[in-house]
Design a protein around this motif. Structure first.
Motif, PDB file in Angstrom:
ATOM      1  N   VAL A 139     -10.302   0.800  10.888  1.00  0.00           N
ATOM      2  CA  VAL A 139     -11.243  -0.222  11.376  1.00  0.00           C
ATOM      3  C   VAL A 139     -11.366  -0.142  12.894  1.00  0.00           C
ATOM      4  O   VAL A 139     -12.471  -0.271  13.451  1.00  0.00           O
ATOM      5  CB  VAL A 139     -10.780  -1.629  10.929  1.00  0.00           C
ATOM      6  CG1 VAL A 139     -11.602  -2.710  11.625  1.00  0.00           C
ATOM      7  CG2 VAL A 139     -10.919  -1.769   9.419  1.00  0.00           C
ATOM      8  N   GLY A 140     -10.244   0.090  13.584  1.00  0.00           N
ATOM      9  CA  GLY A 140     -10.294   0.196  15.043  1.00  0.00           C
ATOM     10  C   GLY A 140     -11.155   1.361  15.504  1.00  0.00           C
ATOM     11  O   GLY A 140     -11.966   1.224  16.438  1.00  0.00           O
ATOM     12  N   ILE A 141     -11.013   2.518  14.839  1.00  0.00           N
ATOM     13  CA  ILE A 141     -11.810   3.692  15.211  1.00  0.00           C
ATOM     14  C   ILE A 141     -13.278   3.447  14.931  1.00  0.00           C
ATOM     15  O   ILE A 141     -14.147   3.674  15.790  1.00  0.00           O
ATOM     16  CB  ILE A 141     -11.316   4.944  14.460  1.00  0.00           C
ATOM     17  CG1 ILE A 141      -9.937   5.370  14.959  1.00  0.00           C
ATOM     18  CG2 ILE A 141     -12.311   6.100  14.634  1.00  0.00           C
ATOM     19  CD1 ILE A 141      -9.316   6.501  14.166  1.00  0.00           C
ATOM     20  N   THR A 144     -14.830   0.863  17.376  1.00  0.00           N
ATOM     21  CA  THR A 144     -15.022   1.419  18.719  1.00  0.00           C
ATOM     22  C   THR A 144     -16.209   2.374  18.763  1.00  0.00           C
ATOM     23  O   THR A 144     -17.060   2.298  19.669  1.00  0.00           O
ATOM     24  CB  THR A 144     -13.750   2.157  19.167  1.00  0.00           C
ATOM     25  OG1 THR A 144     -12.649   1.252  19.151  1.00  0.00           O
ATOM     26  CG2 THR A 144     -13.928   2.723  20.568  1.00  0.00           C
ATOM     27  N   VAL A 145     -16.297   3.256  17.772  1.00  0.00           N
ATOM     28  CA  VAL A 145     -17.388   4.230  17.742  1.00  0.00           C
ATOM     29  C   VAL A 145     -18.730   3.543  17.555  1.00  0.00           C
ATOM     30  O   VAL A 145     -19.702   3.830  18.265  1.00  0.00           O
ATOM     31  CB  VAL A 145     -17.154   5.265  16.621  1.00  0.00           C
ATOM     32  CG1 VAL A 145     -18.393   6.123  16.424  1.00  0.00           C
ATOM     33  CG2 VAL A 145     -15.961   6.148  16.958  1.00  0.00           C
ATOM     34  N   LEU A 146     -18.809   2.609  16.615  1.00  0.00           N
ATOM     35  CA  LEU A 146     -20.085   1.970  16.300  1.00  0.00           C
ATOM     36  C   LEU A 146     -20.592   1.098  17.438  1.00  0.00           C
ATOM     37  O   LEU A 146     -21.794   1.064  17.720  1.00  0.00           O
ATOM     38  CB  LEU A 146     -19.954   1.135  15.032  1.00  0.00           C
ATOM     39  CG  LEU A 146     -19.744   1.910  13.724  1.00  0.00           C
ATOM     40  CD1 LEU A 146     -19.407   0.969  12.586  1.00  0.00           C
ATOM     41  CD2 LEU A 146     -20.970   2.735  13.388  1.00  0.00           C
ATOM     42  N   MET A 147     -19.673   0.395  18.123  1.00  0.00           N
ATOM     43  CA  MET A 147     -20.105  -0.528  19.171  1.00  0.00           C
ATOM     44  C   MET A 147     -20.236   0.137  20.536  1.00  0.00           C
ATOM     45  O   MET A 147     -21.094  -0.242  21.338  1.00  0.00           O
ATOM     46  CB  MET A 147     -19.131  -1.708  19.257  1.00  0.00           C
ATOM     47  CG  MET A 147     -19.087  -2.562  17.995  1.00  0.00           C
ATOM     48  SD  MET A 147     -18.099  -4.079  18.160  1.00  0.00           S
ATOM     49  CE  MET A 147     -19.154  -5.061  19.236  1.00  0.00           C
ATOM     50  N   ALA A 148     -19.393   1.128  20.828  1.00  0.00           N
ATOM     51  CA  ALA A 148     -19.414   1.761  22.154  1.00  0.00           C
ATOM     52  C   ALA A 148     -20.273   3.016  22.183  1.00  0.00           C
ATOM     53  O   ALA A 148     -20.922   3.306  23.196  1.00  0.00           O
ATOM     54  CB  ALA A 148     -17.993   2.102  22.601  1.00  0.00           C
ATOM     55  N   TYR A 149     -20.301   3.774  21.095  1.00  0.00           N
ATOM     56  CA  TYR A 149     -21.044   5.040  21.049  1.00  0.00           C
ATOM     57  C   TYR A 149     -22.369   4.874  20.328  1.00  0.00           C
ATOM     58  O   TYR A 149     -23.421   5.275  20.816  1.00  0.00           O
ATOM     59  CB  TYR A 149     -20.184   6.102  20.358  1.00  0.00           C
ATOM     60  CG  TYR A 149     -20.796   7.481  20.328  1.00  0.00           C
ATOM     61  CD1 TYR A 149     -20.812   8.276  21.472  1.00  0.00           C
ATOM     62  CD2 TYR A 149     -21.337   7.986  19.158  1.00  0.00           C
ATOM     63  CE1 TYR A 149     -21.371   9.552  21.446  1.00  0.00           C
ATOM     64  CE2 TYR A 149     -21.897   9.261  19.121  1.00  0.00           C
ATOM     65  CZ  TYR A 149     -21.910  10.041  20.260  1.00  0.00           C
ATOM     66  OH  TYR A 149     -22.459  11.287  20.232  1.00  0.00           O
ATOM     67  N   VAL A 274     -21.345  -4.001  12.443  1.00  0.00           N
ATOM     68  CA  VAL A 274     -20.095  -3.264  12.241  1.00  0.00           C
ATOM     69  C   VAL A 274     -19.366  -3.780  11.001  1.00  0.00           C
ATOM     70  O   VAL A 274     -18.881  -3.004  10.174  1.00  0.00           O
ATOM     71  CB  VAL A 274     -19.185  -3.382  13.484  1.00  0.00           C
ATOM     72  CG1 VAL A 274     -17.781  -2.858  13.189  1.00  0.00           C
ATOM     73  CG2 VAL A 274     -19.794  -2.615  14.646  1.00  0.00           C
ATOM     74  N   VAL A 275     -19.292  -5.102  10.868  1.00  0.00           N
ATOM     75  CA  VAL A 275     -18.625  -5.692   9.694  1.00  0.00           C
ATOM     76  C   VAL A 275     -19.313  -5.239   8.413  1.00  0.00           C
ATOM     77  O   VAL A 275     -18.654  -4.864   7.432  1.00  0.00           O
ATOM     78  CB  VAL A 275     -18.629  -7.232   9.801  1.00  0.00           C
ATOM     79  CG1 VAL A 275     -18.119  -7.858   8.498  1.00  0.00           C
ATOM     80  CG2 VAL A 275     -17.767  -7.689  10.969  1.00  0.00           C
ATOM     81  N   ILE A 339     -16.347  12.659  18.521  1.00  0.00           N
ATOM     82  CA  ILE A 339     -16.632  11.414  17.803  1.00  0.00           C
ATOM     83  C   ILE A 339     -16.602  11.664  16.299  1.00  0.00           C
ATOM     84  O   ILE A 339     -16.050  10.869  15.522  1.00  0.00           O
ATOM     85  CB  ILE A 339     -17.993  10.840  18.231  1.00  0.00           C
ATOM     86  CG1 ILE A 339     -17.929  10.329  19.673  1.00  0.00           C
ATOM     87  CG2 ILE A 339     -18.446   9.742  17.283  1.00  0.00           C
ATOM     88  CD1 ILE A 339     -17.020   9.143  19.873  1.00  0.00           C
ATOM     89  N   THR A 340     -17.188  12.767  15.868  1.00  0.00           N
ATOM     90  CA  THR A 340     -17.204  13.101  14.440  1.00  0.00           C
ATOM     91  C   THR A 340     -15.793  13.324  13.918  1.00  0.00           C
ATOM     92  O   THR A 340     -15.446  12.907  12.813  1.00  0.00           O
ATOM     93  CB  THR A 340     -18.062  14.354  14.196  1.00  0.00           C
ATOM     94  OG1 THR A 340     -19.383  14.134  14.707  1.00  0.00           O
ATOM     95  CG2 THR A 340     -18.163  14.657  12.710  1.00  0.00           C
TER      96      THR A 340
END
Length: 427
Positions: A139-141, A144-149, A274-275, A339-340
C-alpha cells in the motif's frame, strides 16, 4: 548488463520483502514476551548468522522464504491422552513427534514465555503481523507512486497510426500480413501528433469518449484534427473489426475500427482515487490467488513448449527475470523503469499478504484460524458454564500442514521449471 542488474535489484527487493514480513512476527512476538530463538531469511543451510541477545539472526542458502522460531508453538499433551498414544494411528505419532521437537526447545527458565500460553488475541496479532507488513509495504509503494508520480492515461493526441487492418485475435503480428487492407486512419491521412478535436460534429473531451464514439460507428465519419497549429477535417471510412471488449480483454466483440493509438500522459491521483485503485488491486489479486490451482495445466503445457499465458503465476526466479526485463526496457525512461519495478515488487507483496492469510496450516492464516476457534469455544464454554477447554491444539493439524507443505513445494517446483524453460515476458 541491465538485465542482470535488474534481476539482482529485484531479487534483493524480494529478500527485503521476506525479511520485512518476518520482522512483523519478530517484533510482535517479543512485544508479548514470547521467546524468539531464530530470525532467518531463507531455508536450508545457514550462510551467515549472528546472535544478539537470545535471538540468532541470519541468512540461509535457499532464498524462497523465511521464518522466526518461537518456543512453545504447541501446547503439551493432555494427561487423558497419554494412554491412547501407544495404540494411536500413524498420524498421531507424527503429531507427537512435532510436539516433542517443540517441547525440547523450552528451557525451565523460559516455561512462562511459550507462544501457546498467550491469549488468542495476542497470538492473532503475532501471526497476522507478518502478512500485514507485506500489505503495508504494498500500500505504501502504490500510494506513493499514484500520488507523487501518477498514472499513465490516454489523451486525444495520436501516438501512432496502424498501417493495416488486423484482427485483435491475431497474436504477435508486428508487420502487416500480405494482402491486409490499409487501416481507415492510414487511408484518411492521420498522422502521429494529430490532436483530435471533434468526431462527427461532437467535441471530443477525452480518449474514453472518443474510443466509445469510434467503436459505435461504421461508415464515413467526419473528424476534425489540429496539426501544426492548423485545423484539418478528415473523412475516414470506419469498418467493423474484432477488438477486445472494454474492461474484459478475454472477450472479443465486433466494433467500429479507425486504427489509431493515443499518446499517454501522467496524471497524479487523489487520495480517494488511490483508495479505489488499491481496493481494486486487492480484489483482482485475491481472484488470481483463488485461480492458482486452475493454472496447473497451463504450467505443465508451458513446460512442454506451448505458449505460456500472460497471467501465469511466477515464482522468485520468474519475478526477478521480469525485473531484469523492466530495467532493460529501452522504450521507457529510466525513471519509468524504476517506477515499474517497485510497482511489480508491490504486487508481489500484495500476493504474499493474501496467500499467507489463507486459513490453512502451515500458513500464518492457519494459526490465526486456530486462535479464533480457541477464543470462540472458550467463550461458548463460559456461556454454558462448562469447564475451560484450554488451548486449541494446533499440533493435531500437523498432518494437514505436512500435506499442504508438500503441495506448495510441488507447485513451487512446477512454477520454477516453467520460469526457467518458458518464462513470462513483458513482450
Amino acid at each position: 548488463m541491465l538485465v542482470v542488474l535488474g534481476i539482482l535489484i529485484f531479487f534483493l527487493g524480494l529478500l527485503f520483502s521476506i525479511a520485512w514480513h518476518e520482522l512483523g512476527h519478530l517484533t510482535t512476538a517479543k512485544m508479548f514476551g514470547v521467546k524468539v530463538t531464530q530470525y532467518m531469511v531463507g531455508f536450508g543451510r545457514t550462510i551467515f548468522s549472528r546472535k544478539k541477545g537470545e535471538t540468532e539472526y541470519g541468512v540461509k542458502a535457499v532464498p524462497f522464504g523465511g521464518f522466526i522460531r518461537m518456543i512453545g508453538m504447541f501446547p503439551p499433551q493432555k494427561e487423558q491422552e497419554y494412554g491412547r498414544t501407544a495404540s494411536s494411528a500413524p498420524w498421531r505419532a507424527m503429531v507427537e513427534d512435532a510436539r516433542q521437537a517443540v517441547a525440547e526447545e523450552v528451557r525451565p527458565e523460559d516455561s512462562h514465555r511459550q507462544f501457546y500460553q498467550r491469549k488468542p488475541w495476542k497470538r492473532i496479532i503475532v501471526m497476522a503481523a507478518g502478512p500485514f507488513m507485506n500489505l503495508i509495504l504494498a500500500v505504501g509503494i502504490f500510494t506513493t507512486v499514484l500520488m507523487a508520480y501518477g498514472v499513465a492515461q490516454p489523451t486525444t493526441t495520436v501516438s501512432s497510426v496502424s498501417e493495416c487492418v488486423v484482427s485483435a485475435k491475431a497474436q504477435n503480428v508486428s508487420e502487416c500480413p500480405e494482402g491486409a487492407p490499409k487501416s481507415p486512419a492510414a487511408q484518411a491521412g492521420f498522422r502521429p501528433d494529430d490532436e483530435i478535436v471533434s468526431f462527427n460534429g461532437e467535441r471530443v473531451e477525452s480518449w474514453q469518449e472518443l474510443r466509445g464514439s469510434i467503436r459505435n460507428s461504421t461508415g464515413t465519419a467526419t473528424v476534425v484534427v489540429e496539426r501544426d497549429g492548423r485545423t484539418l477535417t478528415l473523412h475516414p471510412d470506419l469498418i467493423p473489426n474484432t477488438q477486445p471488449k472494454i474492461n474484459d480483454s478475454d472477450e472479443y466483440v465486433e466494433v467500429g475500427f479507425l486504427g489509431i493509438t493515443p499518446t499517454q500522459h501522467l496524471v497524479r491521483q487523489s487520495f480517494g482515487d488511490v483508495v479505489t485503485r488499491i481496493g481494486s488491486m486487492i480484489g483482482m489479486t485475491a481472484q488470481k490467488v483463488v485461480e492458482l490451482p486452475s493454472k496447473v495445466p497451463d504450467l505443465v503445457a508451458a513446460i512442454g513448449g506451448q505458449e505460456r499465458e500472460s497471467d501465469s503465476p511466477v515464482g522468485v526466479v520468474g519475478a526477478s527475470r521480469l525485473g531484469g526485463e523492466v530495467l532493460s526496457y529501452d522504450e521507457l525512461s529510466v525513471g519509468a523503469r524504476m517506477i515499474t519495478m517497485v510497482q511489480l515488487l508491490a504486487g508481489v507483496n500484495l500476493s504474499l499478504f493474501l496467500i499467507n492469510m489463507l486459513p490453512i496450516l502451515p500458513l500464518d492464516g492457519g494459526h490465526i484460524a486456530g486462535a479464533l476457534w480457541e477464543s470462540l469455544r472458550r467463550k461458548l464454554a463460559r456461556l454454558v458454564r462448562r469447564p475451560d477447554p484450554g488451548p486449541f491444539d494446533t499440533a493435531k493439524l500437523m498432518p494437514v500442514a505436512y500435506v499442504v507443505s508438500l503441495v506448495f513445494i510441488a507447485y513451487s517446483l512446477l512454477v520454477l521449471v516453467a520460469d526457467i524453460v518458458n518464462p513470462v515476458t513483458l513482450t
